[in-house]
Design a protein around this motif. Structure first.
Motif, PDB file in Angstrom:
ATOM      1  N   MET A 174       0.851  -1.195   0.000  1.00 14.56           N
ATOM      2  CA  MET A 174       0.000   0.000   0.000  1.00 14.56           C
ATOM      3  C   MET A 174       0.886   1.244   0.000  1.00 14.56           C
ATOM      4  O   MET A 174       1.773   1.381   0.832  1.00 14.56           O
ATOM      5  N   PRO A 175       0.682   2.157  -0.956  1.00 15.64           N
ATOM      6  CA  PRO A 175       1.512   3.362  -0.993  1.00 15.64           C
ATOM      7  C   PRO A 175       1.246   4.256   0.206  1.00 15.64           C
ATOM      8  O   PRO A 175       0.158   4.250   0.782  1.00 15.64           O
ATOM      9  N   ILE A 176       2.272   5.016   0.581  1.00  9.49           N
ATOM     10  CA  ILE A 176       2.115   5.976   1.662  1.00  9.49           C
ATOM     11  C   ILE A 176       1.629   7.269   1.033  1.00  9.49           C
ATOM     12  O   ILE A 176       2.387   7.976   0.356  1.00  9.49           O
ATOM     13  N   ALA A 177       0.355   7.564   1.230  1.00 11.36           N
ATOM     14  CA  ALA A 177      -0.243   8.681   0.501  1.00 11.36           C
ATOM     15  C   ALA A 177      -1.492   9.189   1.211  1.00 11.36           C
ATOM     16  O   ALA A 177      -2.169   8.445   1.923  1.00 11.36           O
ATOM     17  N   THR A 178      -1.773  10.464   0.989  1.00 16.96           N
ATOM     18  CA  THR A 178      -3.043  11.053   1.406  1.00 16.96           C
ATOM     19  C   THR A 178      -4.006  10.948   0.243  1.00 16.96           C
ATOM     20  O   THR A 178      -3.809  11.592  -0.801  1.00 16.96           O
ATOM     21  N   VAL A 179      -5.039  10.135   0.406  1.00 17.35           N
ATOM     22  CA  VAL A 179      -6.079   9.973  -0.613  1.00 17.35           C
ATOM     23  C   VAL A 179      -7.396  10.396   0.021  1.00 17.35           C
ATOM     24  O   VAL A 179      -7.832   9.794   1.007  1.00 17.35           O
ATOM     25  N   ASN A 180      -8.013  11.406  -0.515  1.00 18.05           N
ATOM     26  CA  ASN A 180      -9.251  11.935   0.055  1.00 18.05           C
ATOM     27  C   ASN A 180     -10.389  10.937  -0.180  1.00 18.05           C
ATOM     28  O   ASN A 180     -10.800  10.721  -1.318  1.00 18.05           O
ATOM     29  N   PRO A 181     -10.921  10.322   0.877  1.00 14.92           N
ATOM     30  CA  PRO A 181     -11.970   9.318   0.681  1.00 14.92           C
ATOM     31  C   PRO A 181     -13.309   9.902   0.234  1.00 14.92           C
ATOM     32  O   PRO A 181     -14.191   9.156  -0.179  1.00 14.92           O
ATOM     33  N   ALA A 182     -13.450  11.219   0.317  1.00 16.26           N
ATOM     34  CA  ALA A 182     -14.700  11.834  -0.137  1.00 16.26           C
ATOM     35  C   ALA A 182     -14.790  11.906  -1.653  1.00 16.26           C
ATOM     36  O   ALA A 182     -15.891  12.032  -2.206  1.00 16.26           O
ATOM     37  N   ASN A 183     -13.624  11.818  -2.339  1.00 17.77           N
ATOM     38  CA  ASN A 183     -13.662  11.880  -3.804  1.00 17.77           C
ATOM     39  C   ASN A 183     -12.646  10.957  -4.477  1.00 17.77           C
ATOM     40  O   ASN A 183     -12.576  10.903  -5.706  1.00 17.77           O
ATOM     41  N   GLY A 184     -11.840  10.251  -3.696  1.00 13.32           N
ATOM     42  CA  GLY A 184     -10.881   9.320  -4.263  1.00 13.32           C
ATOM     43  C   GLY A 184      -9.633   9.944  -4.842  1.00 13.32           C
ATOM     44  O   GLY A 184      -8.808   9.243  -5.442  1.00 13.32           O
ATOM     45  N   GLU A 185      -9.436  11.245  -4.658  1.00  9.95           N
ATOM     46  CA  GLU A 185      -8.276  11.926  -5.233  1.00  9.95           C
ATOM     47  C   GLU A 185      -7.032  11.743  -4.367  1.00  9.95           C
ATOM     48  O   GLU A 185      -7.082  11.908  -3.147  1.00  9.95           O
ATOM     49  N   THR A 186      -5.922  11.416  -5.018  1.00 11.23           N
ATOM     50  CA  THR A 186      -4.640  11.344  -4.329  1.00 11.23           C
ATOM     51  C   THR A 186      -4.058  12.739  -4.236  1.00 11.23           C
ATOM     52  O   THR A 186      -3.783  13.383  -5.255  1.00 11.23           O
ATOM     53  N   LEU A 187      -3.866  13.218  -3.024  1.00 10.67           N
ATOM     54  CA  LEU A 187      -3.431  14.602  -2.812  1.00 10.67           C
ATOM     55  C   LEU A 187      -1.928  14.717  -2.620  1.00 10.67           C
ATOM     56  O   LEU A 187      -1.313  15.678  -3.082  1.00 10.67           O
ATOM     57  N   ARG A 188      -1.331  13.761  -1.918  1.00 10.26           N
ATOM     58  CA  ARG A 188       0.108  13.778  -1.689  1.00 10.26           C
ATOM     59  C   ARG A 188       0.624  12.356  -1.554  1.00 10.26           C
ATOM     60  O   ARG A 188      -0.073  11.491  -1.017  1.00 10.26           O
ATOM     61  N   THR A 189       1.809  12.110  -2.055  1.00  9.78           N
ATOM     62  CA  THR A 189       2.465  10.822  -1.860  1.00  9.78           C
ATOM     63  C   THR A 189       3.802  11.054  -1.163  1.00  9.78           C
ATOM     64  O   THR A 189       4.392  12.132  -1.262  1.00  9.78           O
ATOM     65  N   PHE A 190       4.280  10.032  -0.468  1.00 10.32           N
ATOM     66  CA  PHE A 190       5.500  10.149   0.324  1.00 10.32           C
ATOM     67  C   PHE A 190       6.406   8.967   0.042  1.00 10.32           C
ATOM     68  O   PHE A 190       5.940   7.836  -0.142  1.00 10.32           O
TER      69      PHE A 190
END
Length: 468
Positions: free
Chosen positions: A1-17
């Motif tokens: 699983m990638p280390i990332a902020t994914v907004n569950p309200a719309n499925g958009e990946t906002l930041r990856t680490f």
């Protein structure tokens, strides 16, 4: 699983680490071990000053970190603000109580004499570097309820947080740094689950605490057992919510809704199985279902939203499988049971009530991690107790009755780490928290929690035969 902020309200990946590599992990372990050698001798007033400063900073950051939590895992913004406030409260509680909780204990003079000692006492000393493997559902609170007592006891912490809340994880490291803690006292490791075994087996790590799934708990417990290292596990829950004829039904219904959908239904201590006496079952079921159906599902940033999205697409798929299995096997859907219309971009699921649950359905034995309630009708006290205990989990329980004898029966016979009468299960820094059976072992919070990661040391002084 990638280390990332994914907004569950719309499925958009906002930041990856980027994941921390072997060299980075080694630096963190070395820094933590060095920090412990220094920090362990810090006196309690200084530890309290640092913890109080962290609480002050978190209070100032409350709105900002609440928005981060909501963005990363989807809880309603009001709930995220409340979570931050709860963390502030716990930090201040431990800052104010740790000195008493960790004070030396002295046996009676008779006991000292019987041991052959001139003097004896029990001292609580820190263990060392503690690895915390934490989940996403309460991304600030789960960590704080470990970090506040562990740091006040003189330990240092390494945080392996869930991969979908990296910004919250990094915020916590920065919070303790800004509070003035020495370098290395609290570090966030942005690593995947595969890295946990190597970290836990490292001799510089003294112990581990995990809040999460049963498979994750088994894995950490097995590794720690092989290394003979202390662990505390808080795993899943399928808490019963028992309603008996003497209950205040208005309050029982209202609280039941909150108890089921708190944190979008993604809470180990959420009430999940509603066991209702036949004399009040029909009334309870009608009113409970109506209130569940009336909840507003939508944008978690909106103040009018009651239930936001589930934290992950996989989490919703798992919940759907449980509901679909129950329906195929004869359960009745009283409300919900599907994805809401108009919210196709996010990972939303309707508040759902199922009746007619039987032991052959998966949802009878497995934890439903989302806004799905199961209703059971029982004919008496013995049946209610038996059904409440008919689960592999034993985290907490809720019982609604004003009958003292019934309360005593449940307090005696419920197989759980907590029994909450005429109210909703909740955690508080002054009360021990944890479970039995497959819900884990050990306790967090209160004096029990701060002593979990202490070396309980007997200090014995022999009598001097030459002393006059």
């Amino acid at each position: 699983m990638p280390i990332a902020t994914v907004n569950p309200a719309n499925g958009e990946t906002l930041r990856t680490f980027d994941e921390l590599g072997a060299d980075g992990i080694e630096r963190c372990l070395a820094t933590a071990a060095s920090a412990f050698r220094r920090y362990r001798t810090t006196d309690l007033p200084e530890r309290a000053r640092l913890m109080s400063r962290a609480a002050d900073l978190l209070e100032e950051d409350q709105d900002a970190i609440a928005r981060t939590m909501t963005t990363e895992m989807g809880k309603p913004l009001a709930a995220a603000r409340a979570e931050a406030a709860k963390c502030v409260k716990a930090m201040r509680w431990y800052a104010g109580h740790a000195e008493i909780l960790l004070a030396d204990e002295f046996p009676s003079e008779t006991e000292v004499k019987d041991s052959g000692a001139a003097h004896a006492r029990v001292r609580y000393r820190p263990l060392g570097v503690v690895l915390a493997v934490m989940p996403w559902n309460f991304p600030l609170w789960q960590v704080t309820r470990f970090a506040a007592p562990a740091l006040m006891a003189g330990n240092v912490g390494l945080l392996k947080h869930a991969s979908n809340v990296p910004q919250t994880a990094l915020y916590l490291e920065d919070l303790f740094r800004r509070a003035g803690y020495p370098e290395g006292c609290f570090q966030t490791l942005l690593v995947g689950s595969r890295a946990v075994e190597g970290i836990l087996r490292d001799p510089r790590v003294a112990a581990a605490t995990l809040t999460g799934s049963e498979p994750a708990g088994r894995s950490v417990a097995a590794i720690a057992g092989d290394e003979i290292k202390k662990t505390v596990l808080e795993l899943g829950g399928s808490d019963p919510y028992v309603v008996l004829p003497s209950a205040d039904l208005d309050r029982a219904v209202s609280t039941a809704v909150t108890a089921r959908v708190q944190n979008n239904g993604q809470s180990c201590i959420a009430a999940k199985r509603f066991i209702v006496h036949t004399r009040v079952y029909d009334d309870f079921a009608e009113r409970f279902t109506a209130r569940m159906a009336a909840l507003t599902v939508g944008d978690p940033m909106a103040d009018t939203t009651d239930v936001g999205p589930l934290a992950s697409e996989q989490g919703r798929a798992d919940l759907e499988e449980l509901v679909d299995d129950a329906v195929r096997r004869g359960a009745t859907v009283l409300c919900g049971g599907s994805r809401p219309e108009g919210l196709e971009r996010g990972w939303f699921y309707e508040p759902t009530v199922l009746a007619g649950i039987t032991p052959g359905m998966r949802i009878h034995r497995e934890e439903a991690f989302g806004p799905v309630a199961t209703l059971y009708r029982v004919g008496g006290l013995d049946e209610a107790v038996e059904l409440a205990n008919d689960t592999p989990f034993g985290l907490s329980s809720n019982v609604w009755t004003r009958d003292r004898e019934e309360q005593e029966r449940f307090a005696r016979d419920i197989e759980a780490g907590g029994v909450f009468f005429n109210g909703m299960t909740a955690s508080h820094p002054a009360l021990p928290f944890g479970g039995v059976k497959r819900s884990g072992y050990g306790r967090e919070l209160a004096g029990h929690g701060i002593r979990e990661f202490c070396n309980v040391t007997t200090v014995w002084h022999g009598a001097d035969p030459d002393a006059s």
